[in-house]
Design an enzyme around this catalytic site. Sequence first.
Site, PDB file in Angstrom:
ATOM      1  N   CYS A 156       0.807  -1.233   0.000  1.00  0.00           N
ATOM      2  CA  CYS A 156       0.000   0.000   0.000  1.00  0.00           C
ATOM      3  C   CYS A 156       0.829   1.267   0.000  1.00  0.00           C
ATOM      4  O   CYS A 156       0.301   2.341  -0.285  1.00  0.00           O
ATOM      5  CB  CYS A 156      -0.900   0.038   1.216  1.00  0.00           C
ATOM      6  SG  CYS A 156      -2.368  -0.923   0.985  1.00  0.00           S
TER       7      CYS A 156
HETATM    8  C1  LIG Z   1     -11.747  -5.487   7.584  1.00  0.00           C
HETATM    9  C2  LIG Z   1     -12.634  -4.611   8.435  1.00  0.00           C
HETATM   10  C3  LIG Z   1     -13.422  -3.671   7.527  1.00  0.00           C
HETATM   11  C4  LIG Z   1     -13.591  -5.478   9.174  1.00  0.00           C
HETATM   12  O1  LIG Z   1     -14.428  -4.730  10.026  1.00  0.00           O
HETATM   13  P1  LIG Z   1     -14.724  -5.207  11.518  1.00  0.00           P
HETATM   14  O2  LIG Z   1     -13.417  -5.333  12.218  1.00  0.00           O
HETATM   15  O3  LIG Z   1     -15.747  -4.276  12.052  1.00  0.00           O
HETATM   16  O4  LIG Z   1     -15.411  -6.598  11.310  1.00  0.00           O
HETATM   17  P2  LIG Z   1     -14.924  -8.072  11.643  1.00  0.00           P
HETATM   18  O5  LIG Z   1     -14.111  -8.600  10.516  1.00  0.00           O
HETATM   19  O6  LIG Z   1     -14.368  -8.168  12.994  1.00  0.00           O
HETATM   20  O7  LIG Z   1     -16.323  -8.772  11.622  1.00  0.00           O
HETATM   21  C5  LIG Z   1     -17.393  -8.452  12.536  1.00  0.00           C
HETATM   22  C6  LIG Z   1     -18.498  -9.484  12.402  1.00  0.00           C
HETATM   23  O8  LIG Z   1     -19.100  -9.363  11.111  1.00  0.00           O
HETATM   24  C7  LIG Z   1     -18.969 -10.591  10.392  1.00  0.00           C
HETATM   25  N1  LIG Z   1     -18.722 -10.288   8.990  1.00  0.00           N
HETATM   26  C8  LIG Z   1     -17.513 -10.206   8.359  1.00  0.00           C
HETATM   27  N2  LIG Z   1     -17.677  -9.910   7.075  1.00  0.00           N
HETATM   28  C9  LIG Z   1     -19.013  -9.780   6.857  1.00  0.00           C
HETATM   29  C10 LIG Z   1     -19.790  -9.459   5.730  1.00  0.00           C
HETATM   30  N3  LIG Z   1     -19.237  -9.227   4.540  1.00  0.00           N
HETATM   31  N4  LIG Z   1     -21.130  -9.375   5.870  1.00  0.00           N
HETATM   32  C11 LIG Z   1     -21.711  -9.611   7.066  1.00  0.00           C
HETATM   33  N5  LIG Z   1     -21.006  -9.918   8.170  1.00  0.00           N
HETATM   34  C12 LIG Z   1     -19.688 -10.015   8.083  1.00  0.00           C
HETATM   35  C13 LIG Z   1     -17.794 -11.308  11.051  1.00  0.00           C
HETATM   36  O9  LIG Z   1     -17.907 -12.691  10.852  1.00  0.00           O
HETATM   37  C14 LIG Z   1     -17.951 -10.908  12.499  1.00  0.00           C
HETATM   38  O10 LIG Z   1     -18.932 -11.699  13.099  1.00  0.00           O
HETATM   39  P3  LIG Z   1     -18.848 -12.149  14.644  1.00  0.00           P
HETATM   40  O11 LIG Z   1     -18.922 -10.857  15.397  1.00  0.00           O
HETATM   41  O12 LIG Z   1     -20.032 -13.045  14.790  1.00  0.00           O
HETATM   42  O13 LIG Z   1     -17.516 -12.840  14.797  1.00  0.00           O
HETATM   43  C15 LIG Z   1     -11.809  -3.793   9.442  1.00  0.00           C
HETATM   44  O14 LIG Z   1     -11.252  -4.616  10.427  1.00  0.00           O
HETATM   45  C16 LIG Z   1     -10.716  -3.038   8.791  1.00  0.00           C
HETATM   46  O15 LIG Z   1     -10.925  -2.223   7.921  1.00  0.00           O
HETATM   47  N6  LIG Z   1      -9.500  -3.201   9.238  1.00  0.00           N
HETATM   48  C17 LIG Z   1      -8.350  -2.501   8.687  1.00  0.00           C
HETATM   49  C18 LIG Z   1      -8.176  -2.997   7.349  1.00  0.00           C
HETATM   50  C19 LIG Z   1      -7.064  -2.377   6.637  1.00  0.00           C
HETATM   51  O16 LIG Z   1      -6.846  -1.194   6.589  1.00  0.00           O
HETATM   52  N7  LIG Z   1      -6.345  -3.213   6.025  1.00  0.00           N
HETATM   53  C20 LIG Z   1      -5.328  -2.833   5.223  1.00  0.00           C
HETATM   54  C21 LIG Z   1      -5.629  -3.535   3.998  1.00  0.00           C
HETATM   55  S1  LIG Z   1      -4.199  -3.837   3.172  1.00  0.00           S
HETATM   56  C22 LIG Z   1      -4.005  -2.580   2.173  1.00  0.00           C
HETATM   57  O17 LIG Z   1      -4.539  -1.526   2.343  1.00  0.00           O
HETATM   58  C23 LIG Z   1      -3.245  -2.875   0.975  1.00  0.00           C
HETATM   59  C24 LIG Z   1      -1.807  -3.230   1.080  1.00  0.00           C
HETATM   60  O18 LIG Z   1      -1.079  -3.022   2.069  1.00  0.00           O
HETATM   61  O19 LIG Z   1      -1.395  -3.692   0.024  1.00  0.00           O
END
Ligand SMILES: CC(C)(COP(=O)(O)OP(=O)(O)OC[C@H]1O[C@@H](n2cnc3c(N)ncnc32)[C@H](O)[C@@H]1OP(=O)(O)O)[C@@H](O)C(=O)NCCC(=O)NCCSC(=O)CC(=O)O
Length: 373
Positions: A156
Site C-alpha cells: 500500500c
Molecule cells: C476489515 C474490516 C473492515 C472489518 O471490520 P470489523 O473489524 O468491524 O469486522 P470483523 O471482521 O471483525 O467482523 C465483525 C463481524 O461481522 C462478520 N462479517 C464479516 N464480514 C461480513 C460481511 N461481509 N457481511 C456480514 N457480516 C460479516 C464477522 O464474521 C464478524 O462476526 P462475529 O462478530 O459473529 O464474529 C476492518 O477490520 C478493517 O478495515 N481493518 C483494517 C483494514 C485495513 O486497513 N487493512 C489494510 C488492507 S491492506 C491494504 O490496504 C493494501 C496493502 O497493504 O497492500
Amino acid sequence: MHTPAITGSGIFTPEQVITNEELVAAFNAYAERFNAENAEAIASGEIEAKGPSSPEFIHQASGIEQRYVMDKTGVLDPEVMHPLLRERSDEEPGIMAEMALEACGKALEQAGRSADEVDLVICAASNHERPYPAVAIEIQQLMGAGGFAFDMNVACSSATFGIQAAADMIRSGSVRCAVVVNPEICSGHLEWRDRDCHFIFGDVCTAVVLERTEDAQGAHFIVRSTRCATQFSNNIRNNNGFLRRSRPHGMEDRRDMQFVQEGRKVFKEVLPLVSKHIATHLAEEAVPSDNLKRLWLHQANKSMNDFIGKKVLGRMPTPKEQPNILQDYANTSSAGSIVAFSKYSSDLEPGDQGLICSFGAGYSVGSVLVERA
Ligand SMILES: CC(C)(COP(=O)(O)OP(=O)(O)OC[C@H]1O[C@@H](n2cnc3c(N)ncnc32)[C@H](O)[C@@H]1OP(=O)(O)O)[C@@H](O)C(=O)NCCC(=O)NCCSC(=O)CC(=O)O
C-alpha cells in the site's frame, strides 16, 4: 541540490463498476451453492458453512459503496469468483502498462511535458503482472521516455515510497523529470470467496510527475520532505510467489495464496503507527498540524481515516480537509492516497501545505509533505 515538485497527476479509472448490492448478490449465491455442495461435511462439523454478506455490513464496516474493476463478469459469476482477463501475447502491451499509459499521459499533460522529456519511470504497485522484464521498462518504451525505469513493491505504500525515491534523485541531480505510476489490479489478489474481505478492493491506476521546482511549467506542489518507515508484520500477507510450484502443496487452491488479513489487528496496530509517524514528520519539519490544509490519506477504511485525521488535527477534519474517495473506488492499495490528491488538490492556494500519507502491508507508512507553489 534541487527542490523537487509534483507538477502533474493523472488517474485511469476502469469502465466497469461493481456496487455493494451486485457484489453481495454474487457472493451470497456462491455461499449458498458452497453450503449445498458441502452439506454433509458441514452437518458433521468437518467444514464451516459460509455465512451471507450484506451491503449494510460493508458500508458500516468500511464506508465503501462501490468499486471499479478491470473485469466484473468473472467476479460476479458464482462459479468463477475472480476477474477473467484476456491472455495477451508477449508482443502486445501488458494490461498494467496499458492502464499506466493513460494515467501517465494525463499527468504529463497537466505538467506540460512530453514523454521524451521523462528520464525516470518507477512503476510502484502492490502486485506486478510478471517478475521481469520490469513493467516500468515496458511503460518507458511504450511512452517513448528516456533514462531508466524500474519496478517497486511496498504494498500500500508503493506510491509514497516511489515518490520519495524519485524526489531524492531529483534533489541529487541524477534525474530531471520522473514519473511514478501505480497500476493497481487489486481484483487479482483479492479472495472474492471470503466474506470478511470480499468488499475491500478495487482497481485503478495513478501517476504523478516530479521535476525540479525551477523547471515547473505551471501550478505545482513543492515536495517539502518525505518520510518512509517499515515494521514487519504478518497481519497482511500473501504467500503467492515464484517458489509456489516447488512446495508440496503449493499449487493447491489455498486461501493464503491471495490477500489475507487480520483486519482488527491491522486496525489496532496501524492507527498508532501512522498517527505517530505523521506527528514526528510534522514536528521534524516544524510544521504545526494547524498549518495543514489537507490530508490525502490511504483509502482503506473510513473510520480508520477519521481516527487518524482527528489524531493529527486534534479535532474531526471536515470532508474538505480530508477527502475520502474509498466510497467510490474502495481500497486501491498504493493508488488510493494519490487518487484523493489528484482529485482534491487544485483548489489549494499558494503557500497552503498538505500531507499525502499511505499505510498498509509490511507494515509500511509513507508520508509526503507538500506545499502549493
Ligand atoms: C476489515 C474490516 C473492515 C472489518 O471490520 P470489523 O473489524 O468491524 O469486522 P470483523 O471482521 O471483525 O467482523 C465483525 C463481524 O461481522 C462478520 N462479517 C464479516 N464480514 C461480513 C460481511 N461481509 N457481511 C456480514 N457480516 C460479516 C464477522 O464474521 C464478524 O462476526 P462475529 O462478530 O459473529 O464474529 C476492518 O477490520 C478493517 O478495515 N481493518 C483494517 C483494514 C485495513 O486497513 N487493512 C489494510 C488492507 S491492506 C491494504 O490496504 C493494501 C496493502 O497493504 O497492500
